[in-house]
Scaffold this motif. Structure first.
Motif, PDB file in Angstrom:
ATOM      1  N   SER A 188      58.560  14.043 -26.285  1.00 44.03           N
ATOM      2  CA  SER A 188      57.456  14.359 -27.287  1.00 44.03           C
ATOM      3  C   SER A 188      57.626  13.482 -28.663  1.00 44.03           C
ATOM      4  CB  SER A 188      57.557  15.721 -27.586  1.00 44.03           C
ATOM      5  OG  SER A 188      56.568  16.125 -28.601  1.00 44.03           O
ATOM      6  N   PRO A 189      56.531  13.164 -29.308  1.00 44.63           N
ATOM      7  CA  PRO A 189      56.928  12.239 -30.498  1.00 44.63           C
ATOM      8  C   PRO A 189      57.099  13.253 -31.773  1.00 44.63           C
ATOM      9  CG  PRO A 189      54.653  12.325 -29.870  1.00 44.63           C
ATOM     10  CD  PRO A 189      55.374  13.037 -28.748  1.00 44.63           C
ATOM     11  N   SER A 190      56.600  14.638 -31.426  1.00 43.60           N
ATOM     12  CA  SER A 190      56.809  15.647 -32.428  1.00 43.60           C
ATOM     13  C   SER A 190      58.034  16.425 -32.345  1.00 43.60           C
ATOM     14  CB  SER A 190      55.865  16.587 -32.560  1.00 43.60           C
ATOM     15  OG  SER A 190      55.896  17.448 -31.311  1.00 43.60           O
ATOM     16  N   PRO A 191      58.612  16.918 -33.445  1.00 42.83           N
ATOM     17  CA  PRO A 191      59.953  17.694 -33.327  1.00 42.83           C
ATOM     18  C   PRO A 191      60.088  18.577 -32.367  1.00 42.83           C
ATOM     19  CG  PRO A 191      59.322  17.550 -35.564  1.00 42.83           C
ATOM     20  CD  PRO A 191      58.265  17.079 -34.688  1.00 42.83           C
ATOM     21  N   SER A 192      59.170  19.465 -31.816  1.00 39.98           N
ATOM     22  CA  SER A 192      59.007  20.412 -30.764  1.00 39.98           C
ATOM     23  C   SER A 192      57.804  20.371 -30.057  1.00 39.98           C
ATOM     24  CB  SER A 192      58.986  21.736 -31.383  1.00 39.98           C
ATOM     25  OG  SER A 192      59.036  22.749 -30.567  1.00 39.98           O
ATOM     26  N   PRO A 193      58.005  20.112 -28.881  1.00 39.61           N
ATOM     27  CA  PRO A 193      56.345  19.819 -27.852  1.00 39.61           C
ATOM     28  C   PRO A 193      55.572  21.213 -28.048  1.00 39.61           C
ATOM     29  CG  PRO A 193      58.358  19.675 -26.780  1.00 39.61           C
ATOM     30  CD  PRO A 193      58.993  20.273 -28.194  1.00 39.61           C
ATOM     31  N   THR A 194      54.433  20.947 -28.204  1.00 41.16           N
ATOM     32  CA  THR A 194      53.350  22.083 -28.061  1.00 41.16           C
ATOM     33  C   THR A 194      53.269  22.510 -26.544  1.00 41.16           C
ATOM     34  OG1 THR A 194      51.596  20.401 -27.558  1.00 41.16           O
ATOM     35  CG2 THR A 194      52.136  21.049 -29.764  1.00 41.16           C
ATOM     36  N   VAL A 195      52.701  23.543 -26.370  1.00 37.44           N
ATOM     37  CA  VAL A 195      52.564  24.260 -25.185  1.00 37.44           C
ATOM     38  C   VAL A 195      51.316  23.484 -24.405  1.00 37.44           C
ATOM     39  CG1 VAL A 195      51.459  26.196 -23.952  1.00 37.44           C
ATOM     40  CG2 VAL A 195      53.228  26.576 -25.874  1.00 37.44           C
ATOM     41  N   ASP A 196      50.211  22.922 -24.952  1.00 39.01           N
ATOM     42  CA  ASP A 196      49.268  22.329 -24.488  1.00 39.01           C
ATOM     43  C   ASP A 196      49.649  21.079 -23.822  1.00 39.01           C
ATOM     44  OD1 ASP A 196      47.482  24.149 -25.221  1.00 39.01           O
ATOM     45  OD2 ASP A 196      46.773  23.074 -27.137  1.00 39.01           O
ATOM     46  N   GLU A 197      50.849  20.315 -24.575  1.00 39.70           N
ATOM     47  CA  GLU A 197      51.337  18.950 -24.275  1.00 39.70           C
ATOM     48  C   GLU A 197      52.054  19.316 -23.005  1.00 39.70           C
ATOM     49  OE1 GLU A 197      54.731  15.814 -25.946  1.00 39.70           O
ATOM     50  OE2 GLU A 197      54.158  17.567 -27.127  1.00 39.70           O
ATOM     51  N   VAL A 198      52.912  20.247 -22.953  1.00 37.16           N
ATOM     52  CA  VAL A 198      53.781  20.812 -21.780  1.00 37.16           C
ATOM     53  C   VAL A 198      52.857  21.077 -20.235  1.00 37.16           C
ATOM     54  CG1 VAL A 198      55.475  22.388 -20.547  1.00 37.16           C
ATOM     55  CG2 VAL A 198      55.550  21.567 -22.910  1.00 37.16           C
ATOM     56  N   VAL A 199      51.702  21.953 -20.591  1.00 40.53           N
ATOM     57  CA  VAL A 199      50.905  22.360 -19.739  1.00 40.53           C
ATOM     58  C   VAL A 199      50.050  21.048 -18.997  1.00 40.53           C
ATOM     59  CG1 VAL A 199      48.811  23.641 -19.026  1.00 40.53           C
ATOM     60  CG2 VAL A 199      50.534  24.728 -20.405  1.00 40.53           C
ATOM     61  N   ALA A 200      49.642  20.052 -19.872  1.00 38.21           N
ATOM     62  CA  ALA A 200      49.126  18.942 -19.716  1.00 38.21           C
ATOM     63  C   ALA A 200      49.976  18.180 -18.484  1.00 38.21           C
ATOM     64  CB  ALA A 200      48.540  18.381 -20.607  1.00 38.21           C
ATOM     65  N   MET A 201      51.264  18.072 -18.974  1.00 36.48           N
ATOM     66  CA  MET A 201      52.401  17.369 -18.217  1.00 36.48           C
ATOM     67  C   MET A 201      52.488  17.792 -16.832  1.00 36.48           C
ATOM     68  SD  MET A 201      54.452  14.828 -18.607  1.00 36.48           S
ATOM     69  CE  MET A 201      55.874  14.211 -17.832  1.00 36.48           C
ATOM     70  N   ILE A 202      52.374  19.430 -16.888  1.00 39.58           N
ATOM     71  CA  ILE A 202      52.497  20.097 -15.464  1.00 39.58           C
ATOM     72  C   ILE A 202      51.574  19.793 -14.429  1.00 39.58           C
ATOM     73  CG2 ILE A 202      52.683  22.411 -14.645  1.00 39.58           C
ATOM     74  CD1 ILE A 202      54.201  23.384 -17.138  1.00 39.58           C
ATOM     75  N   HIS A 203      50.595  19.892 -15.130  1.00 40.41           N
ATOM     76  CA  HIS A 203      48.992  19.655 -14.271  1.00 40.41           C
ATOM     77  C   HIS A 203      49.040  18.192 -14.040  1.00 40.41           C
ATOM     78  CE1 HIS A 203      47.485  23.550 -14.681  1.00 40.41           C
ATOM     79  NE2 HIS A 203      47.426  23.682 -15.976  1.00 40.41           N
ATOM     80  N   ASP A 204      49.456  17.257 -14.748  1.00 39.31           N
ATOM     81  CA  ASP A 204      49.137  15.819 -14.368  1.00 39.31           C
ATOM     82  C   ASP A 204      50.243  15.452 -13.271  1.00 39.31           C
ATOM     83  OD1 ASP A 204      47.350  15.366 -16.255  1.00 39.31           O
ATOM     84  OD2 ASP A 204      48.660  14.365 -17.499  1.00 39.31           O
ATOM     85  N   ASN A 205      51.245  16.058 -13.069  1.00 45.03           N
ATOM     86  CA  ASN A 205      52.219  15.734 -12.069  1.00 45.03           C
ATOM     87  C   ASN A 205      52.357  16.824 -10.934  1.00 45.03           C
ATOM     88  OD1 ASN A 205      53.975  13.413 -13.230  1.00 45.03           O
ATOM     89  ND2 ASN A 205      53.661  14.536 -14.867  1.00 45.03           N
ATOM     90  N   GLU A 206      51.372  17.834 -11.091  1.00 46.16           N
ATOM     91  CA  GLU A 206      51.307  19.014  -9.919  1.00 46.16           C
ATOM     92  C   GLU A 206      52.874  19.674  -9.939  1.00 46.16           C
ATOM     93  OE1 GLU A 206      49.850  16.980  -6.543  1.00 46.16           O
ATOM     94  OE2 GLU A 206      47.992  16.565  -7.516  1.00 46.16           O
ATOM     95  N   ALA A 207      53.139  20.020 -10.919  1.00 44.63           N
ATOM     96  CA  ALA A 207      54.785  20.563 -11.083  1.00 44.63           C
ATOM     97  C   ALA A 207      54.349  22.402 -10.831  1.00 44.63           C
ATOM     98  CB  ALA A 207      55.522  20.174 -12.112  1.00 44.63           C
ATOM     99  N   GLU A 208      55.313  22.826 -10.815  1.00 42.36           N
ATOM    100  CA  GLU A 208      55.348  24.171 -10.926  1.00 42.36           C
ATOM    101  C   GLU A 208      55.780  24.932 -12.365  1.00 42.36           C
ATOM    102  OE1 GLU A 208      58.135  25.674  -7.830  1.00 42.36           O
ATOM    103  OE2 GLU A 208      57.205  24.662  -6.406  1.00 42.36           O
ATOM    104  N   ALA A 209      56.310  24.285 -12.893  1.00 38.91           N
ATOM    105  CA  ALA A 209      56.682  24.727 -14.635  1.00 38.91           C
ATOM    106  C   ALA A 209      57.209  23.285 -15.397  1.00 38.91           C
ATOM    107  CB  ALA A 209      57.772  25.646 -14.395  1.00 38.91           C
ATOM    108  N   GLY A 210      57.570  23.507 -16.496  1.00 41.47           N
ATOM    109  CA  GLY A 210      57.920  22.469 -17.604  1.00 41.47           C
ATOM    110  C   GLY A 210      59.221  23.145 -18.103  1.00 41.47           C
ATOM    111  N   VAL A 211      60.179  22.388 -18.119  1.00 41.91           N
ATOM    112  CA  VAL A 211      61.371  22.516 -18.340  1.00 41.91           C
ATOM    113  C   VAL A 211      61.532  21.784 -19.841  1.00 41.91           C
ATOM    114  CG1 VAL A 211      63.934  22.361 -18.729  1.00 41.91           C
ATOM    115  CG2 VAL A 211      62.587  22.787 -16.719  1.00 41.91           C
TER     116      VAL A 211
END
Length: 176
Positions: A83-106
């Motif tokens: 993440s370019p920001s100091p702390s990733p946003t929830v929207d950023e993580v959720v988008a990553m989860i959906h883009d990669n068809e994952a069950e969760a984001g760590v």
């Protein structure tokens, strides 16, 4: 000087290759993405190599070590993001989860590093926040981790990032 016998060397290599990674229990998370952030812009560096090659970037250490530790624990890591920001946003993580068809984001965020006594006493302190976010954006698990590592003087001079890798391993091991 004693020479190792070929059979002993072969046996050691065979045993090392047979060491299986952990298997996730039925119903547990398996397919995850890793998103890292850091409030620390750069790690203190003391060598020419670290200064010139940019090895003082904590985000690259966080993402590679988190990915490796999760795989050792039996997770399937299907994507990573720094993440370019100091702390990733929830929207950023959720988008990553959906883009990669994952069950969760760590999510792993480096909040603070104290290496003032690393060169003299080999003592470092690292404050990390680790969390697991579901595809709906809800926080499933969270754990702030403060780790104190003792590293050798030689290691402090040659591989200064080892304390950060140790802290990430400790934080990832706590994920259920």
């Amino acid at each position: 000087m004693r020479v190792l016998r070929p059979a002993a060397v072969l046996l050691c290599l065979l045993l090392a290759s047979c060491a299986a990674r952990q298997v996730r229990p039925p119903g547990a998370l398996r397919k995850v993405v890793v998103v890292v952030g850091s409030r620390v812009d750069s790690l203190p560096t003391y060598t020419y190599r670290q200064d010139m090659l940019g090895e003082g970037n904590p985000r690259s250490v966080l993402v590679s070590q988190a990915q490796a530790t999760l795989r050792e624990r039996g997770f399937e890591v299907v994507g990573t993001r720094i993440s370019p920001s100091p702390s990733p946003t929830v929207d950023e993580v959720v988008a990553m989860i959906h883009d990669n068809e994952a069950e969760a984001g760590v999510v792993v965020v480096l909040n603070w590093v104290d290496v003032t006594s690393a060169q003299l006493m080999g003592r470092t302190e690292v404050l990390l926040e680790t969390g697991v976010i579901g595809p709906n954006g809800r926080l499933r698990w969270s754990n702030p981790t403060r780790s104190v590592s003792m590293i050798g003087v030689y290691q402090a001079q040659t591989d200064f990032r080892s304390y950060l890798r140790k802290a990430v391993v400790e934080a990832i091991q706590a994920i259920p």
